[in-house]
Design a protein around this motif. Sequence first.
Motif, PDB file in Angstrom:
ATOM      1  N   PHE A  44       0.783  -1.203  -0.160  1.00 46.11           N
ATOM      2  CA  PHE A  44       0.079   0.060  -0.034  1.00 46.11           C
ATOM      3  C   PHE A  44       0.810   1.156   0.034  1.00 46.11           C
ATOM      4  N   VAL A  45       0.497   2.143  -0.650  1.00 39.62           N
ATOM      5  CA  VAL A  45       1.083   3.591  -0.777  1.00 39.62           C
ATOM      6  C   VAL A  45       0.085   4.507  -0.809  1.00 39.62           C
ATOM      7  N   ALA A  46       0.396   5.680  -0.545  1.00 41.26           N
ATOM      8  CA  ALA A  46      -0.267   7.085  -0.450  1.00 41.26           C
ATOM      9  C   ALA A  46      -0.931   7.354  -1.963  1.00 41.26           C
ATOM     10  N   ASN A  47      -2.208   7.370  -2.417  1.00 42.67           N
ATOM     11  CA  ASN A  47      -3.097   7.929  -3.405  1.00 42.67           C
ATOM     12  C   ASN A  47      -3.063   9.210  -3.398  1.00 42.67           C
ATOM     13  N   ASP A  48      -3.157   9.920  -2.542  1.00 41.50           N
ATOM     14  CA  ASP A  48      -3.007  11.320  -2.299  1.00 41.50           C
ATOM     15  C   ASP A  48      -2.356  11.937  -0.982  1.00 41.50           C
ATOM     16  N   ASP A  49      -2.147  13.244  -1.092  1.00 37.03           N
ATOM     17  CA  ASP A  49      -1.480  13.719   0.186  1.00 37.03           C
ATOM     18  C   ASP A  49      -2.421  13.498   1.322  1.00 37.03           C
ATOM     19  N   ARG A  53      -1.718  12.943  11.585  1.00 37.40           N
ATOM     20  CA  ARG A  53      -2.871  12.665  12.475  1.00 37.40           C
ATOM     21  C   ARG A  53      -4.100  12.754  12.068  1.00 37.40           C
ATOM     22  N   ALA A  54      -4.319  12.410  10.617  1.00 33.54           N
ATOM     23  CA  ALA A  54      -5.707  12.329   9.876  1.00 33.54           C
ATOM     24  C   ALA A  54      -5.940  10.786   9.892  1.00 33.54           C
ATOM     25  N   LEU A  55      -7.160  10.462   9.929  1.00 27.74           N
ATOM     26  CA  LEU A  55      -7.700   9.139   9.813  1.00 27.74           C
ATOM     27  C   LEU A  55      -7.496   8.801   8.378  1.00 27.74           C
ATOM     28  N   ILE A  56      -6.770   7.568   8.140  1.00 25.46           N
ATOM     29  CA  ILE A  56      -6.693   7.105   6.780  1.00 25.46           C
ATOM     30  C   ILE A  56      -7.840   6.654   6.123  1.00 25.46           C
ATOM     31  N   ARG A  57      -8.382   7.186   4.912  1.00 25.12           N
ATOM     32  CA  ARG A  57      -9.378   6.517   4.348  1.00 25.12           C
ATOM     33  C   ARG A  57      -9.274   5.774   3.379  1.00 25.12           C
ATOM     34  N   PRO A  58     -10.171   5.042   2.773  1.00 22.33           N
ATOM     35  CA  PRO A  58     -10.000   3.862   1.788  1.00 22.33           C
ATOM     36  C   PRO A  58      -9.310   4.860   0.310  1.00 22.33           C
ATOM     37  N   GLU A  59     -10.124   5.830   0.044  1.00 25.56           N
ATOM     38  CA  GLU A  59      -9.563   6.661  -1.207  1.00 25.56           C
ATOM     39  C   GLU A  59      -8.151   7.268  -0.914  1.00 25.56           C
ATOM     40  N   ASP A  60      -7.723   7.223   0.292  1.00 19.75           N
ATOM     41  CA  ASP A  60      -6.594   7.808   0.283  1.00 19.75           C
ATOM     42  C   ASP A  60      -5.339   6.647  -0.020  1.00 19.75           C
ATOM     43  N   ILE A  61      -5.670   5.597  -0.312  1.00 18.74           N
ATOM     44  CA  ILE A  61      -4.472   4.624  -0.474  1.00 18.74           C
ATOM     45  C   ILE A  61      -4.693   4.113  -1.936  1.00 18.74           C
ATOM     46  N   LYS A  62      -3.560   3.339  -2.246  1.00 16.08           N
ATOM     47  CA  LYS A  62      -3.596   2.597  -3.512  1.00 16.08           C
ATOM     48  C   LYS A  62      -2.488   1.539  -3.559  1.00 16.08           C
ATOM     49  N   MET A  63      -2.450   0.413  -4.339  1.00 16.37           N
ATOM     50  CA  MET A  63      -1.682  -0.692  -4.235  1.00 16.37           C
ATOM     51  C   MET A  63      -0.582  -0.526  -5.353  1.00 16.37           C
ATOM     52  N   TYR A  70      12.258  -7.808  -2.131  1.00 20.47           N
ATOM     53  CA  TYR A  70      12.624  -6.326  -1.405  1.00 20.47           C
ATOM     54  C   TYR A  70      11.375  -6.272  -0.339  1.00 20.47           C
ATOM     55  N   LEU A  71      10.557  -7.092  -0.105  1.00 20.04           N
ATOM     56  CA  LEU A  71       9.560  -7.255   1.003  1.00 20.04           C
ATOM     57  C   LEU A  71       9.857  -7.239   2.164  1.00 20.04           C
ATOM     58  N   ARG A  72       9.592  -6.333   3.124  1.00 16.23           N
ATOM     59  CA  ARG A  72      10.098  -6.280   4.341  1.00 16.23           C
ATOM     60  C   ARG A  72       8.879  -6.235   5.307  1.00 16.23           C
ATOM     61  N   ASP A  73       9.315  -6.437   6.749  1.00 10.85           N
ATOM     62  CA  ASP A  73       8.137  -6.707   7.718  1.00 10.85           C
ATOM     63  C   ASP A  73       7.435  -5.462   8.011  1.00 10.85           C
ATOM     64  N   TYR A  74       8.258  -4.295   7.538  1.00 14.01           N
ATOM     65  CA  TYR A  74       7.271  -2.948   7.685  1.00 14.01           C
ATOM     66  C   TYR A  74       6.491  -2.663   6.651  1.00 14.01           C
ATOM     67  N   HIS A  75       6.555  -3.386   5.541  1.00 17.49           N
ATOM     68  CA  HIS A  75       5.584  -2.953   4.419  1.00 17.49           C
ATOM     69  C   HIS A  75       4.130  -3.485   4.650  1.00 17.49           C
ATOM     70  N   ILE A  76       3.135  -2.977   4.281  1.00 12.84           N
ATOM     71  CA  ILE A  76       1.678  -3.334   4.702  1.00 12.84           C
ATOM     72  C   ILE A  76       1.350  -3.916   3.364  1.00 12.84           C
ATOM     73  N   THR A  77       0.786  -5.023   3.430  1.00 13.95           N
ATOM     74  CA  THR A  77       0.054  -5.785   2.590  1.00 13.95           C
ATOM     75  C   THR A  77      -1.501  -6.276   2.846  1.00 13.95           C
ATOM     76  N   ASN A  78      -1.875  -5.842   3.734  1.00 15.69           N
ATOM     77  CA  ASN A  78      -3.160  -6.340   4.194  1.00 15.69           C
ATOM     78  C   ASN A  78      -4.024  -4.902   4.671  1.00 15.69           C
ATOM     79  N   ALA A  79      -5.236  -4.797   4.044  1.00 14.33           N
ATOM     80  CA  ALA A  79      -5.950  -3.467   4.100  1.00 14.33           C
ATOM     81  C   ALA A  79      -6.355  -3.436   5.424  1.00 14.33           C
ATOM     82  N   GLU A  80      -6.542  -4.552   6.370  1.00 17.41           N
ATOM     83  CA  GLU A  80      -7.053  -4.247   7.826  1.00 17.41           C
ATOM     84  C   GLU A  80      -6.038  -3.724   8.736  1.00 17.41           C
ATOM     85  N   GLU A  81      -4.756  -3.568   8.137  1.00 16.16           N
ATOM     86  CA  GLU A  81      -3.817  -3.104   9.272  1.00 16.16           C
ATOM     87  C   GLU A  81      -3.884  -1.487   8.818  1.00 16.16           C
TER      88      GLU A  81
END
Length: 276
Positions: A44-49, A53-63, A70-81
């Motif tokens: 997951f990466v940011a789809n917009d600025d 401290r702002a709540l992350i919304r579904p429209e704010d992210i993309k894949m 290159y995958l590390r433990d700190y990367h997020i692969t599950n939307a529930e996180e």
Amino acid sequence: MLESKRKAIIFFVISLLLALTSGFLVLKKVQALNNNLGTMVQIFVANDDIPSRALIRPEDIKMEEIPQKYLRDYHITNAEELMNKVSIVPLSTGDIITKNMLKQASSVVEENNRLITLMQADRIFFDEPLEAMDRVDIIVSHRFNSKEETIVFMKDVKVARVAKEKNKFKGVQLEVPLEAAPELIHMQNYADSVRIVKANVGKLESMQLEDTDQKAPGEKIIEEKADIENQEMDANQQPAKSKTKDAEKSTKEEVTKEEKTKEKQKPDPKQKKQGN
């Protein structure tokens, strides 16, 4: 002429063999790179600025896809996180979202409330595992001025979150008013024993339950049977009442008819005077 054709065919065959060999070598190299890098995975990466401290919304992210290598433990692969999370740093479009930049959003609804954490310890006891949105009472035992006492310290406190470790209950976060937070922390630190007891249902529900539970099951069954019998008797009495009403109406009609005939049979006083 034949010799030139023969040479052309030979060069063509040699070039074809060299092309096949080079293609095979390139394919083997690509396979080796793929095996080294692994398959592609989505993060997951940011789809917009996204402000901090702002709540992350579904429209704010993309894949986006990256190699498995290159995958590390700190990367997020599950939307529930990302559910109910905020970023502690501002994010720009395309920035990779990592776990170390996320924080749980506050579940406090009211502005003047605070979350106080109570974990199981030698002096803190939970009578049973709790869940979020439960209500609890806090009972404190302490010694003050050489006098031991046990009191109900707080009533009907909301459980905001629950802490678990390997699916085992460990503690809670309680939502309390700001002015009550220091008192609760003081008891947590200095009381001899703090016991958290799950509260019963609300007042209205408890009153309803008390009304229904005051009567024994046998009495409830007897009352239900009596109600059914009364309903049947009322249903049987309705036709009889209608008959009596019809009879009363007919008698009244007969009486009125007789009175009218008697009035007709009476002699007219004017006719008597003319005869005289």
